[in-house]
Design an enzyme around this catalytic site. Structure first.
Site, PDB file in Angstrom:
ATOM      1  N   ASP A 481      50.744 -25.862  87.314  1.00  0.00           N
ATOM      2  CA  ASP A 481      50.461 -26.217  86.091  1.00  0.00           C
ATOM      3  C   ASP A 481      51.411 -26.246  84.855  1.00  0.00           C
ATOM      4  O   ASP A 481      52.720 -25.941  85.383  1.00  0.00           O
ATOM      5  CB  ASP A 481      49.273 -24.917  85.657  1.00  0.00           C
ATOM      6  CG  ASP A 481      48.386 -25.361  84.478  1.00  0.00           C
ATOM      7  OD1 ASP A 481      48.637 -26.411  83.938  1.00  0.00           O
ATOM      8  OD2 ASP A 481      47.625 -24.556  84.169  1.00  0.00           O
ATOM      9  N   GLU A 484      54.480 -30.381  82.342  1.00  0.00           N
ATOM     10  CA  GLU A 484      54.938 -31.750  81.426  1.00  0.00           C
ATOM     11  C   GLU A 484      56.160 -31.600  80.972  1.00  0.00           C
ATOM     12  O   GLU A 484      56.800 -32.977  80.931  1.00  0.00           O
ATOM     13  CB  GLU A 484      54.022 -31.701  80.209  1.00  0.00           C
ATOM     14  CG  GLU A 484      52.289 -31.623  80.669  1.00  0.00           C
ATOM     15  CD  GLU A 484      51.792 -30.572  81.253  1.00  0.00           C
ATOM     16  OE1 GLU A 484      52.312 -29.269  80.949  1.00  0.00           O
ATOM     17  OE2 GLU A 484      50.779 -30.711  81.778  1.00  0.00           O
ATOM     18  N   ASP A 559      42.280 -29.268  80.008  1.00  0.00           N
ATOM     19  CA  ASP A 559      41.600 -28.341  79.445  1.00  0.00           C
ATOM     20  C   ASP A 559      40.329 -28.924  78.682  1.00  0.00           C
ATOM     21  O   ASP A 559      40.653 -29.094  77.669  1.00  0.00           O
ATOM     22  CB  ASP A 559      42.136 -27.494  78.895  1.00  0.00           C
ATOM     23  CG  ASP A 559      43.678 -27.058  79.422  1.00  0.00           C
ATOM     24  OD1 ASP A 559      43.176 -26.761  80.675  1.00  0.00           O
ATOM     25  OD2 ASP A 559      44.401 -26.259  78.892  1.00  0.00           O
TER      26      ASP A 559
HETATM   27  C1  LIG Z   1      37.509 -35.100  81.084  1.00  0.00           C
HETATM   28  C2  LIG Z   1      37.734 -34.566  79.629  1.00  0.00           C
HETATM   29  O1  LIG Z   1      36.913 -34.299  78.887  1.00  0.00           O
HETATM   30  N1  LIG Z   1      39.030 -34.159  79.184  1.00  0.00           N
HETATM   31  C3  LIG Z   1      39.156 -33.524  78.097  1.00  0.00           C
HETATM   32  C4  LIG Z   1      39.400 -32.259  78.194  1.00  0.00           C
HETATM   33  O2  LIG Z   1      39.800 -31.507  77.197  1.00  0.00           O
HETATM   34  C5  LIG Z   1      41.160 -31.862  76.808  1.00  0.00           C
HETATM   35  C6  LIG Z   1      41.420 -31.013  75.760  1.00  0.00           C
HETATM   36  O3  LIG Z   1      41.213 -29.599  76.007  1.00  0.00           O
HETATM   37  C7  LIG Z   1      40.916 -33.266  76.351  1.00  0.00           C
HETATM   38  O4  LIG Z   1      42.129 -33.726  76.137  1.00  0.00           O
HETATM   39  C8  LIG Z   1      40.338 -34.146  77.596  1.00  0.00           C
HETATM   40  O5  LIG Z   1      40.327 -35.338  77.152  1.00  0.00           O
END
Ligand SMILES: CC(=O)N[C@H]1CO[C@H](CO)[C@@H](O)[C@@H]1O
Ligand SMILES: *[C@@H]1O[C@H](CO)[C@@H](O)[C@H](O)[C@H]1NC(C)=O
Ligand SMILES: *[C@@H]1O[C@H](CO)[C@@H](O)[C@H](O)[C@H]1NC(C)=O
Ligand SMILES: *[C@@H]1O[C@H](CO)[C@@H](O)[C@H](O)[C@H]1NC(C)=O
Ligand SMILES: *[C@@H]1O[C@H](CO)[C@@H](O)[C@H](O)[C@H]1NC(C)=O
Ligand SMILES: *[C@@H]1O[C@H](CO)[C@@H](O)[C@H](O)[C@H]1NC(C)=O
Ligand SMILES: *[C@@H]1O[C@H](CO)[C@@H](O)[C@H](O)[C@H]1NC(C)=O
Length: 866
Positions: A481, A484, A559
């Site tokens: 994790d 990045e 997240d």
């Molecule tokens: C798939 C989805 O909804 N992804 C979102 C999950 O949450 C993060 C932020 O915490 C978003 O950036 C994603 O778009």
């Protein structure tokens, strides 16, 4: 000129949707290289670049020469090269820079990560006149002396490169040297005004590259993950820069955790592809006009290096992109089962209690996960006192075929043996002065392992051996994790761009491959910790990724919030990763932040069972929400959904097998094989199985509308249950749904393999018999495929696998075993047509057999009956 209106609207929109953490991330306006190139696009009126020479290699199909950039002070000479690869061509422009200092002054290209080969010279014809003509098969590439490239396929113009004169190659210069051509801006060439990156020294000054590509006759563009946005790319500016973008909103083109600079352009008949081989901060400005789509690519630095895949089918383009960047790993079977994660399971007793609960509630599950809290004070490669005997815990899990995944992040807490070793041996990411870089992350002050340093591998291996924290268990796997990299006090939550990696490369140059290099060293270590003869396939989940990550890891979308709109957008996000060659993807079931309602949680499971990577996860502040917590009827609906995923494992595994050799997505948007419905992003097929799904992603749904994309007939297959109810294809239908319904259909003409017997984990299913269900089409025919192997070793690479093709009509079924392995057999054949016939059988998949159905009986046909 044409770009102005678009850019203006974009900035306006960005301001309107400002969310919580936007101020952390640069806009194009705040980013020196992006703003300069948009300014350039706005002001450019002529072409400053000329091709002044070329040499042709007589063995390999490539041409090289000089590209001259004219500026008021004179001419800058750059090197270009054009080579023909299978199905397309590669073009590069580079510059010789010899600047003394700590920083490597060469321009970086991640091309060494890939397998790029020029075809032999005899496949290609090259004609030199004023214009250079390069032809292969039905493609002609014309390179004009006033630099411009045109691509013709079957005599039709399919692509124009630099037709808008947006080629901009910011050559090396000293501060205030004043070497510019008219349209260039000098905004932030030698400094960075953005508040969190004011310390950026920009030691090499402006060095961006930009170019425009127009897809002629292609209106539908996909790819360029990762963004939480629609599947089809719109008229927007997409940023590719790996960052930890927590608590972010949907419908956004802001950067996320991973970047794949590959796009697929489609129309009703054919496709093209473009792979921009660059690992720096990159923007892509997309604009549609009539039948064409223009794209303006802007990268902060690096070699200009790209591959155009010329006109072909989308399948062939994905295959050719895969030949270069690699195909998805064939996952260990367990990793296609259900994963139970939260931040955090507290101790050994908690882990084993969760495992028992799954059995008590008869819900299959394969893997439990431990987030950062299992460690001793966030020191990776240690366990805290709540896990006094990890080997004992792993053995207990192994008893029912379960696995453990533990997290290992690249930030290493300051002052303990691992970080001390990395610091002493200079194996960390360095600051701009070439000494160890310190920043903040979960453990507090930390250093970052530099995965680009080849000396790191050996040390990393030593941390993953059986004498280390993982012990000798084979059921433990890794989650990488925060790669990045995420730095809590860094600019844009990441590394300062002038930090240095091995070789003197700035983070600016290698930023987007760093996450991939990190999970790749982990993969190597997990391979090496095992004896060669009994080696199991490692499983790694990564958050950050790049082109090539598909070879060794799965990804998830980061997240999420426990809200309906995040459930909904997870589908296009997962589909888009598949179109960009990264099919092993999923989103956190239930959402990461917050507490989902019971209805949302149920719907999320019913959607999540189709994510190629199926894991529930939750934030430390979220309430517990394991499948039994909501209680009935929700728990029983969730159980039904998870059991359906397990029953369909042969379908998923077969789709992964196909993807691992041809690069096609595991979940296919409905336009993929039909060339229609390009904007539909909430329905998909599972591989080539013919199973069509449109999950419910909204509250209170009583009715679901579904497009049945192809002509012919579709069978109702709601909840995976065969039915004689059929619908005419090429139409939109509506079906009633209740909270326990998952809208599913099967296109007539397919045969589906399932393993419906309930087992506690996938490992216990390996020898279970298959049920096959034949869905006859309007001509009373059907066929289907199965791939299977031991699901855990590499022996499939030595021919130890089962591959079967089945064909049937209403009276016969024919098994063609292309490769046989082990004692796999079928114990039930269900034939669905006007009625449903069920035959109990025992058909071994060890030879080619034909059977005849007669009334309630089925019998094998021997030679003279055939
Ligand atoms: C798939 C989805 O909804 N992804 C979102 C999950 O949450 C993060 C932020 O915490 C978003 O950036 C994603 O778009
Ligand atoms: C031309 O077509 C043949 C046959 O499909 C293929 O094998 C070959 O790779 C193609 N050449 C190029 C340069 O793509
Ligand atoms: C930077 O540090 C690395 C590792 O300590 C060293 O190998 C390299 O030579 C240094 N670079 C310069 C220019 O001093
Ligand atoms: C996201 O975009 C879709 C489609 O344009 C729209 O229906 C939806 O309301 C948007 N969601 C948010 C939260 O902006
Ligand atoms: C693994 O280690 C445990 C103790 O740590 C030992 O009992 C067991 O025999 C080992 N197993 C193998 C396969 O080496
Ligand atoms: C089914 O297939 C068999 C073998 O191909 C053929 O002989 C038979 O006529 C077919 N039956 C029908 C009804 O088409
Ligand atoms: C089944 O037939 C195919 C060709 O139709 C052949 O390649 C294969 O070897 C056969 N399988 C067995 C197990 O005989």
């Amino acid at each position: 000129m044409k770009w102005v209106g678009l850019i203006f609207i974009l900035f306006l929109q960005n301001h309107l949707v400002l969310g919580a953490k936007h101020y952390l991330f640069k806009t194009c306006e705040q980013s020196g290289f992006c703003k300069r190139n948009i300014h350039y696009a706005h002001n450019i009126e002529e072409n400053y670049y000329t091709i002044d020479s070329f040499n042709i290699d007589e063995t390999k199909a490539y041409i090289s020469g000089n590209l001259i950039k004219s500026i008021p002070q004179g001419e800058i000479s750059l090197n270009w090269q054009l080579g023909i690869v299978n199905g397309g061509f590669r073009f590069t422009v580079d510059e010789e820079r010899h600047v003394k200092g700590i920083v490597n002054s060469k321009r970086f290209s991640p091309a060494n990560e890939f397998n790029i080969e020029y075809v032999s010279r005899d496949q290609v014809s090259i004609e030199k006149s004023d214009i250079l003509h390069i032809s292969y098969n039905s493609t002609v590439i014309k390179v004009y002396p006033k630099f411009k490239i045109e691509v013709y396929d079957d005599k039709k113009l399919t692509m124009q490169i630099n037709d808008d004169n947006l080629l901009n190659f910011e050559h090396y210069r000293l501060n205030n040297e004043g070497q510019m051509n008219t349209p260039e801006s000098d905004f932030n060439m030698f400094q960075d005004d953005f508040k969190d990156s004011r310390d950026d020294k920009l030691p090499l000054g402006p060095e961006s590259i930009a170019l425009d590509f127009k897809f002629k006759g292609y209106q539908h563009l996909y790819g360029l993950p990762e963004h939480s946005d629609s599947l089809e790319l719109g008229d927007k500016l997409y940023r590719l820069f790996n960052v930890d973008i927590f608590e972010y909103e949907i419908n956004s083109t802001l950067p996320m955790y991973g970047s794949i600079p590959f796009l697929l352009a489609m129309n009703e008949q054919s496709s093209m592809g473009l792979f921009w081989i660059n690992a720096a901060d990159t923007y892509v400005d997309v604009k549609h006009s009539n039948q064409d789509t223009s794209t303006h690519w802007i990268s902060e630095n690096g070699v200009m290096d790209f591959i155009v895949f010329t006109k072909d089918s989308n399948r062939d383009i994905q295959k050719k992109y895969g030949d270069i960047t690699g195909f998805t790993v064939l996952p260990p079977l367990f990793s296609l089962g259900y994963h139970q994660c939260r931040w955090n399971y507290n101790d050994e007793a908690d882990v084993l209690d969760i495992t028992e609960k799954f059995d008590e509630y008869e819900i299959p599950y394969d893997t439990i996960w431990l987030d950062i809290e299992y460690t001793d004070n966030k020191k990776y490669f240690t366990w805290n006192e709540n896990f006094p005997n990890p080997t004992r815990m792993l053995q207990a899990l192994d008893h029912t075929g379960r696995n453990l995944v533990v997290i290992i992040d690249p930030h290493i807490k300051k002052d303990y043996d691992v970080s001390n070793y990395l610091v002493e041996n200079k194996l960390t990411i360095m600051n701009s002065q070439n000494s160890t870089y310190y920043g903040h992350c979960w453990p507090g002050e930390s250093v970052w392992v530099d995965s680009l340093n080849p000396k790191v591998q050996q040390y990393w291996d030593s941390l993953h051996t059986s004498s280390g924290f993982m012990g000798n268990s084979s059921n433990v796997h890794i989650w990488n994790d925060m790669n990045e990299i995420s730095v809590f006090d860094g600019p844009e939550t990441s590394s300062p761009k002038d930090n240095l990696h091995y070789g003197g490369w700035e983070d600016r140059s290698v930023h987007n491959i760093n996450g991939m290099k990190f999970h790749e060293i982990t993969y190597d270590s997990l391979i090496k910790r095992q004896q060669e003869t009994t080696r199991q396939r490692p499983f790694i989940l990564t958050r950050s990724y790049f082109s090539g990550s598909q070879k060794t890891a799965a990804m998830w979308t980061g997240d999420n919030m426990s809200k309906w709109e995040y459930l909904k957008i997870s589908i296009p996000m997962v589909l888009n990763n598949g179109l960009a060659g990264m099919p092993f993807a999923g989103a956190d079931v239930g959402g990461f932040f917050g507490d989902p309602s019971k209805e949302l949680l149920t719907r999320w499971y019913q959607t999540g069972i189709f994510y190629p990577f199926f894991r529930a996860h939750a934030h430390i502040d979220s309430r517990r929400r394991e499948p039994w917590i909501p209680g009935d009827p929700f728990t029983s609906y969730i159980r039904d959904a998870i059991k359906l995923r397990y029953a369909l494992l042969p379908v998923f595994y077969t789709s992964f097998y196909e993807s691992s050799i041809n690069g096609a997505p595991v979940l296919k948007p409905i336009f993929y094989d039909t060339g229609k419905h390009f904007d539909i992003e909430d329905e998909f097929y599972i591989g080539n199985s013919g199973i069509l799904v449109k999950p419910v992603t909204e509250p209170d749904v009583k009715e679901q509308k579904i497009i049945l994309p192809e002509s012919g007939k579709y069978y109702n297959f709601v909840n995976g249950i065969p039915s004689t109810v059929t619908y005419k294809g090429d139409e939109t239908i509506s079906i009633p749904v209740t909270l326990n319904d998952i809208p599913m259909f099967v296109k007539g003409g397919h045969i589906i393999f399932t393993q419906p017997r309930y087992r506690r984990s996938s490992k216990l299913m390996v020898n279970d018999p298959y049920t096959i269900t034949v869905f006859l089409d309007e001509n009373n025919k059907a066929d289907g495929d199965l791939y299977a192997d031991d699901g855990e070793s590499f022996n499939y690479q030595n021919g130890q696998f089962l591959k079967v093709h089945v064909e049937a009509n209403e009276s016969r079924i024919n098994f063609v075993v292309e490769n046989s392995w082990n004692a796999k057999y079928i114990n039930k054949v269900i034939v669905v047509g006007k009625d449903i016939k069920t035959f109990n059988v025992k058909i071994s998949l060890n030879g080619n057999y034909t059977f005849k159905f007669e009334n309630q009986h089925i019998h094998e046909l021997i030679h003279d009956e055939l």
